[in-house]
Write a protein that holds these residues in place. Structure first.
Motif, short mmCIF file in Angstrom:
data_model
loop_
_atom_site.label_atom_id
_atom_site.label_comp_id
_atom_site.label_asym_id
_atom_site.label_seq_id
_atom_site.Cartn_x
_atom_site.Cartn_y
_atom_site.Cartn_z
N MET A 1 28.61 59.98 33.61
CA MET A 1 28.75 61.30 34.23
C MET A 1 28.89 61.12 35.74
SD MET A 1 26.59 64.81 33.76
CE MET A 1 24.94 64.26 33.99
N ALA A 2 29.91 61.73 36.32
CA ALA A 2 30.15 61.64 37.76
C ALA A 2 29.85 62.99 38.40
CB ALA A 2 31.60 61.26 38.02
N THR A 3 29.24 62.93 39.59
CA THR A 3 28.90 64.15 40.30
C THR A 3 29.33 64.03 41.75
OG1 THR A 3 26.99 64.53 38.88
CG2 THR A 3 27.01 65.70 40.97
N VAL A 4 29.91 65.12 42.26
CA VAL A 4 30.25 65.24 43.68
C VAL A 4 29.48 66.43 44.21
CG1 VAL A 4 32.09 65.76 45.33
CG2 VAL A 4 32.58 64.31 43.34
N GLU A 5 28.80 66.25 45.34
CA GLU A 5 28.09 67.36 45.96
C GLU A 5 28.71 67.65 47.31
OE1 GLU A 5 23.65 67.50 44.24
OE2 GLU A 5 23.97 65.97 45.77
N LEU A 6 28.90 68.93 47.56
CA LEU A 6 29.51 69.39 48.80
C LEU A 6 28.56 70.41 49.41
CD1 LEU A 6 32.11 69.64 50.58
CD2 LEU A 6 32.90 71.34 48.95
N LEU A 7 28.21 70.22 50.66
CA LEU A 7 27.40 71.18 51.42
C LEU A 7 28.25 71.63 52.58
CD1 LEU A 7 24.03 69.20 51.64
CD2 LEU A 7 24.61 70.99 50.03
N PHE A 8 28.29 72.96 52.81
CA PHE A 8 29.06 73.42 53.97
C PHE A 8 28.38 74.61 54.62
CE2 PHE A 8 31.00 75.70 50.39
CZ PHE A 8 31.16 76.98 50.87
N SER A 9 28.59 74.72 55.93
CA SER A 9 28.05 75.85 56.69
C SER A 9 28.63 77.13 56.14
CB SER A 9 28.43 75.74 58.17
OG SER A 9 27.95 74.55 58.70
N ALA A 10 27.82 78.19 56.14
CA ALA A 10 28.24 79.47 55.56
C ALA A 10 29.24 80.17 56.48
CB ALA A 10 27.03 80.35 55.30
N LEU A 11 30.42 79.59 56.56
CA LEU A 11 31.51 80.14 57.35
C LEU A 11 32.73 80.31 56.44
CD1 LEU A 11 31.13 77.87 60.49
CD2 LEU A 11 30.49 80.28 60.30
N PRO A 12 33.40 81.44 56.53
CA PRO A 12 34.54 81.71 55.63
C PRO A 12 35.62 80.62 55.66
CG PRO A 12 33.95 83.69 56.82
CD PRO A 12 33.13 82.58 57.41
N GLU A 13 35.81 79.98 56.81
CA GLU A 13 36.87 78.98 56.91
C GLU A 13 36.61 77.73 56.08
OE1 GLU A 13 35.28 80.43 59.51
OE2 GLU A 13 34.80 78.95 61.04
N HIS A 14 35.37 77.52 55.64
CA HIS A 14 35.05 76.35 54.82
C HIS A 14 35.31 76.58 53.33
CE1 HIS A 14 33.60 74.37 58.31
NE2 HIS A 14 32.53 75.12 58.44
#
Length: 148
Positions: A1-14
């Motif tokens: 099982m492969a997992t990718v985690e993405l965290l981003f600032s709560a900005l619409p452009e992300h």
């Protein structure tokens, strides 16, 4: 099982970046090409909703996107840290129309986004509480032996 985690600032452009990453990982996981647009749209709606919730109550923690691939399905979880009771209070505290109108408008927007996601994804689960919410979505994958 492969997992990718993405965290981003709560900005619409992300949100656009999250959509592109989700589509790329879904393609690699073996999600049918015919539904990749649905994956992109559903992730965009879920991420936009999370960004809106964070911004409405002034939360600075990142929006979380977890992309998981296993043998038979590809799953995406989009998480927010907005306490869902605080969202209604923040909306009610903004100026302009009455608190009831603002709360109803916010709920209508939220319901519309969730309706769009539900229309795009057969397997979707939404949970929300004091510590935030999560939208879980999944799509079947095509076994690698079937791919051309």
């Amino acid at each position: 099982m492969a997992t990718v985690e993405l965290l981003f600032s709560a900005l619409p452009e992300h949100v656009r970046t999250a959509r592109l990453v989700a589509a790329a990982v879904a393609r690699r996981a073996g999600v049918d090409e015919a539904v990749l647009d649905e994956v992109r749209l559903a992730v965009g709606e879920a991420c936009s909703r999370a960004v809106g919730l964070h911004r409405s109550v002034g939360i600075t923690t990142p929006v979380r996107v977890r992309l998981t691939e296993d043998e038979k399905k590809f799953s995406i979880e989009v998480g927010d840290d907005a306490p869902h009771t605080a969202v209604a209070e923040a909306v009610a505290g903004s100026s302009g129309t009455s608190a009831m109108d603002r709360e109803e408008a916010s709920e209508a927007e939220d319901d519309m986004g969730l309706a769009v996601i539900s229309g795009l994804v057969d397997d979707v689960e939404v949970s929300a509480g004091e510590s935030g919410g999560v939208i879980r979505m999944s799509w079947p994958t095509v076994p690698a032996s079937v791919l051309p």
